[in-house]
Design an enzyme around this catalytic site. Structure first.
Site, short mmCIF file in Angstrom:
data_model
loop_
_atom_site.label_atom_id
_atom_site.label_comp_id
_atom_site.label_asym_id
_atom_site.label_seq_id
_atom_site.Cartn_x
_atom_site.Cartn_y
_atom_site.Cartn_z
N SER A 1 -11.07 25.90 -0.01
CA SER A 1 -12.78 26.60 0.59
C SER A 1 -12.44 27.38 2.18
CB SER A 1 -13.77 25.99 -0.04
OG SER A 1 -13.60 24.32 0.87
N HIS B 1 -12.60 21.47 -5.12
CA HIS B 1 -11.33 20.62 -5.41
C HIS B 1 -11.18 19.54 -5.65
CE1 HIS B 1 -12.21 20.63 -0.38
NE2 HIS B 1 -10.97 21.78 -0.50
N GLN C 1 -18.49 19.76 -2.75
CA GLN C 1 -17.27 19.49 -3.01
C GLN C 1 -16.63 18.31 -2.31
OE1 GLN C 1 -15.34 22.50 -1.11
NE2 GLN C 1 -14.32 21.71 0.67
N GLU C 2 -18.06 17.40 -1.51
CA GLU C 2 -17.33 16.62 -1.03
C GLU C 2 -19.14 15.27 -0.74
OE1 GLU C 2 -15.14 16.59 2.62
OE2 GLU C 2 -14.31 18.56 2.16
N GLU D 1 -8.31 15.74 -2.61
CA GLU D 1 -8.17 15.08 -1.22
C GLU D 1 -8.25 13.65 -1.53
OE1 GLU D 1 -11.20 16.58 1.20
OE2 GLU D 1 -10.15 18.50 1.66
N ASP E 1 -20.20 17.44 2.12
CA ASP E 1 -19.39 19.30 2.44
C ASP E 1 -20.11 20.10 1.39
OD1 ASP E 1 -18.51 21.22 3.35
OD2 ASP E 1 -16.71 20.35 3.08
N GLU F 1 -22.03 19.42 5.72
CA GLU F 1 -21.18 19.95 6.17
C GLU F 1 -22.22 21.66 5.18
OE1 GLU F 1 -17.66 19.29 5.68
OE2 GLU F 1 -16.69 21.20 6.30
N ASP G 1 -18.55 24.88 9.18
CA ASP G 1 -16.78 25.27 8.98
C ASP G 1 -16.54 26.38 8.20
OD1 ASP G 1 -14.15 24.96 8.16
OD2 ASP G 1 -14.74 23.80 5.84
N LYS H 1 -11.00 22.46 12.46
CA LYS H 1 -9.32 22.79 12.19
C LYS H 1 -8.23 23.92 12.83
CE LYS H 1 -11.79 22.16 7.32
NZ LYS H 1 -12.07 23.58 6.45
N HIS I 1 -9.04 17.84 8.53
CA HIS I 1 -7.52 17.79 8.16
C HIS I 1 -8.29 19.39 7.20
CE1 HIS I 1 -8.97 15.94 4.05
NE2 HIS I 1 -10.08 16.43 4.90
N ARG I 2 -6.95 19.74 5.85
CA ARG I 2 -7.01 20.80 4.96
C ARG I 2 -7.68 20.02 3.83
NH1 ARG I 2 -8.65 25.61 7.11
NH2 ARG I 2 -9.77 26.24 4.92
N SER I 3 -7.68 20.84 2.54
CA SER I 3 -7.19 20.26 1.30
C SER I 3 -6.00 19.82 0.16
CB SER I 3 -7.93 20.62 0.47
OG SER I 3 -8.03 21.84 0.06
N LYS J 1 -11.81 13.60 9.85
CA LYS J 1 -12.23 13.82 8.36
C LYS J 1 -10.99 14.38 8.20
CE LYS J 1 -14.37 17.43 5.64
NZ LYS J 1 -14.55 18.87 5.24
C1 2PG Z 1 -13.41 21.60 3.91
C2 2PG Z 1 -11.95 21.39 3.65
C3 2PG Z 1 -11.17 20.28 3.94
P1 2PG Z 1 -11.04 23.16 2.55
O1 2PG Z 1 -13.95 22.92 3.43
O2 2PG Z 1 -14.16 21.60 4.84
O3 2PG Z 1 -11.84 18.99 2.84
O4 2PG Z 1 -11.44 21.82 2.63
O5 2PG Z 1 -9.12 22.46 3.80
O6 2PG Z 1 -9.63 23.65 0.78
O7 2PG Z 1 -10.88 24.49 3.35
MG MG Z 2 -15.63 22.32 4.39
#
Ligand code: 2PG
Ligand code: MG
Length: 400
Positions: A41, A150, A158-159, A203, A238, A280, A306, A331, A359-361, A382
Site C-alpha cells: 500500500s 495485506h 489494513q492493520e 505482516e 492503520d 494511521e 504515512d 520508512k 518496516h514494510r509489508s 512498527k
Molecule cells: C503501511 C505499511 C507497513 P506497506 O501501510 O504502513 O505496515 O504497509 O509496506 O504495504 O506500505
Molecule cells: Mg501505513
C-alpha cells in the site's frame, strides 16, 4: 571513506518478490551489505522503485560507477552525490530502492570505520542534539490482525495493532507481546472454530472475516483486559484509507461514506474504545482535510501520516503546520536515502510530531531501521507481529 567497488544483487522479500541488495567494498577489502524492503500500500509520492533488471542494467551500473574511487566525508555528502547522479524528482533514474541500498551500506561502512555501533554513528551524523539513551524503549506498534491489501479477508482497515509500552523493560514487554499474540490465536481459533493453523496476512497478523471493521477492536480490547495488560497495551489502527477511497467516497463496511461520515465513524470509535490511541492514514493521501477534521476534535490521540507524508521533510512540515497530523511514519525506502529519512525525522521533531520508524509489508532480513530508531530516540517502532521473518527486527531491538 572511498568506495572501491559495488554490486547490486537480486534477493527476495518475505512475500517471495524480487528486491535488491546492495553491497559496497572499501579499499581495505571490507564489504557492507544492505537490502531494501517493498511496500504494497504505497503512497503516490514515494521514491520510485526499479525492478532488478533495470536496477542492474549496463546503463545504471555505468552511471553508478561514478561513486567508485571518490572520497565522501559523510553520509549526507554521499547521498547528495547520489541525488545529483540520479537527477530526477522521484529517483526514477537510479531507483530509490537502489539508492537506499547504497546509502545504508555506506552508513554501515562509515560506522565501521569510526569503530562505532550503527546507532551511535547515525546519532552523531544526524541527531546530535537529541540525547542518545543507553536503552531505547520505543512503543512497539505490532500489527496482530491484518486486513486491507495485506490480507484476503473482508476487513477494509489494513492493520489492527497493539501498542506496547516498553519503558519497564524491552525484553519483558516483547515476551508479553508474544504471549498475547499466541493467546489471541487460541481465542480466534475457538471463536471461528478453526481446527488447524490460522490464516495470516503479510505482516504475520491473523487474517479472518469479521462481522464488521470494528469487531477486531472488541476482541483485542477484551483480551487486553482479560490478560491484565490495560496499563501497558493500547490499540492502534492503520486504515491505509487510500486503498478504499474512490470517486471522493470511502468504500467502508460495504457503504459509500463521505469524508465527514468517515470522520464521525473514527470519532465514535475513539469514544467506544478508550484503548484506541492512534490511527494511521485514516483518510486518503489526497484528503488532508479529513485528517484535520478528526485531529481538531480529539484530545490526547495520535493521527499518523504515512501515504500522506511519505517520509518527506517538506510534506511533514506542510501537514504538521495545518494540523493534519501529530504522528508520522518513517520508512527509509519511501525517501530513498538515509539522510532524507533523517531529515524527515528532524522535521517532525521540530514540530512536536511523534516519529514511528516502520518496516514494510514485504520485508528482508535487514535490520537497519532499528538503529535509526534508536539514534533518533523515536517514539515508536512498527515491526509487525512477533512471528516468522518479523522476529528479526524484534531480536535486533533486544540486541541494541
Ligand atoms: C503501511 C505499511 C507497513 P506497506 O501501510 O504502513 O505496515 O504497509 O509496506 O504495504 O506500505
Ligand atoms: Mg501505513
Amino acid at each position: 571513506m572511498v568506495i572501491k567497488d559495488f554490486l547490486i544483487r537480486e534477493i527476495f522479500d518475505s512475500r517471495g518478490q524480487s528486491t535488491v541488495e546492495v553491497g559496497i567494498s572499501t579499499k581495505d577489502g571490507l564489504a557492507f551489505y544492505s537490502s531494501v524492503p517493498s511496500g504494497k500500500s504505497r503512497g503516490s509520492k514515494e521514491a520510485a522503485v526499479l525492478d532488478f533488471k533495470s536496477a542492474s542494467s549496463i546503463k545504471n551500473i555505468k552511471k553508478l560507477s561514478a561513486v567508485k574511487g571518490q572520497n565522501f566525508a559523510s553520509v549526507k555528502s554521499f547521498d547528495d552525490f547520489l541525488l545529483k547522479l540520479d537527477g530526477t524528482k522521484n529517483k526514477k533514474a537510479l531507483g530509490g530502492n537502489v539508492m537506499l541500498g547504497f546509502s545504508m551500506s555506506f552508513a554501515r561502512a562509515k560506522a565501521f570505520e569510526a569503530g562505532e555501533e550503527l546507532s551511535e554513528f547515525l546519532h552523531k551524523e544526524f541527531f546530535k542534539d537529541i540525547p542518545l539513551k543507553k536503552e531505547w524503549s520505543p512503543v512497539i506498534f505490532s500489527n496482530l490482525i491484518n486486513g486491507g491489501e495485506h490480507a484476503e479477508n473482508n476487513l477494509d482497515i489494513q492493520e489492527y495493532m497493539v501498542l506496547v509500552d516498553t519503558s519497564k523493560g524491552v525484553k519483558n514487554s516483547v515476551k508479553k507481546l508474544i504471549y498475547f499474540y499466541d493467546s489471541l490465536g487460541d481465542l480466534l481459533k475457538k471463536k471461528f472454530r478453526i481446527p488447524g493453523i490460522l490464516p495470516i496476512g503479510d505482516e504475520g497478523g491473523y487474517s479472518l472475516d469479521f462481522k464488521d471493521n470494528f469487531e477486531p477492536m472488541v476482541v483485542l480490547s477484551d483480551l487486553i483486559k482479560k490478560n491484565g495488560l490495560a496499563g501497558s497495551f493500547r490499540l492502534g489502527l492503520d486504515a491505509a484509507a487510500s486503498s478504499f477511497y474512490s470517486g471522493n467516497r470511502y468504500i467502508f463496511g460495504g457503504r459509500k461514506l463521505t469524508t465527514e461520515k468517515l470522520a464521525d465513524t473514527y470519532l465514535s470509535a475513539f469514544k467506544k474504545f478508550p484503548m484506541l490511541y492512534s490511527i494511521e492514514d485514516p483518510f486518503s493521501e489526497s484528503d488532508p482535510e479529513g485528517f484535520c477534521s478528526v485531529l481538531s476534535r480529539v484530545k490526547g490521540n495520535m493521527l499518523v501520516g504515512d501515504d500522506l507524508t511519505v517520509t518527506n521533510s517538506s510534506l511533514v512540515e506542510k501537514y504538521a503546520s495545518i494540523g493534519a497530523i501529530n504522528g508520522v511514519i518513517i520508512k527509509p525506502n519511501q525517501a530513498g536515502t538515509v539522510s532524507e529519512a533523517a531529515s524527515a525525522i528532524l522535521s517532525a521533531r521540530l514540530r512536536g510530531v511523534k516519529t514511528v520508524i516502520s518496516h514494510r509489508s514485504g520485508e528482508t532480513e535487514d535490520v537497519f531501521i532499528i538503529s535509526l530508531g534508536k539514534a533518533s530516540d523515536s517514539y515508536g517502532l512498527k515491526i509487525g507481529s512477533p512471528t516468522r521473518e518479523r522476529m528479526l527486527k524484534f531480536n535486533e531491538l533486544l540486541r541494541i
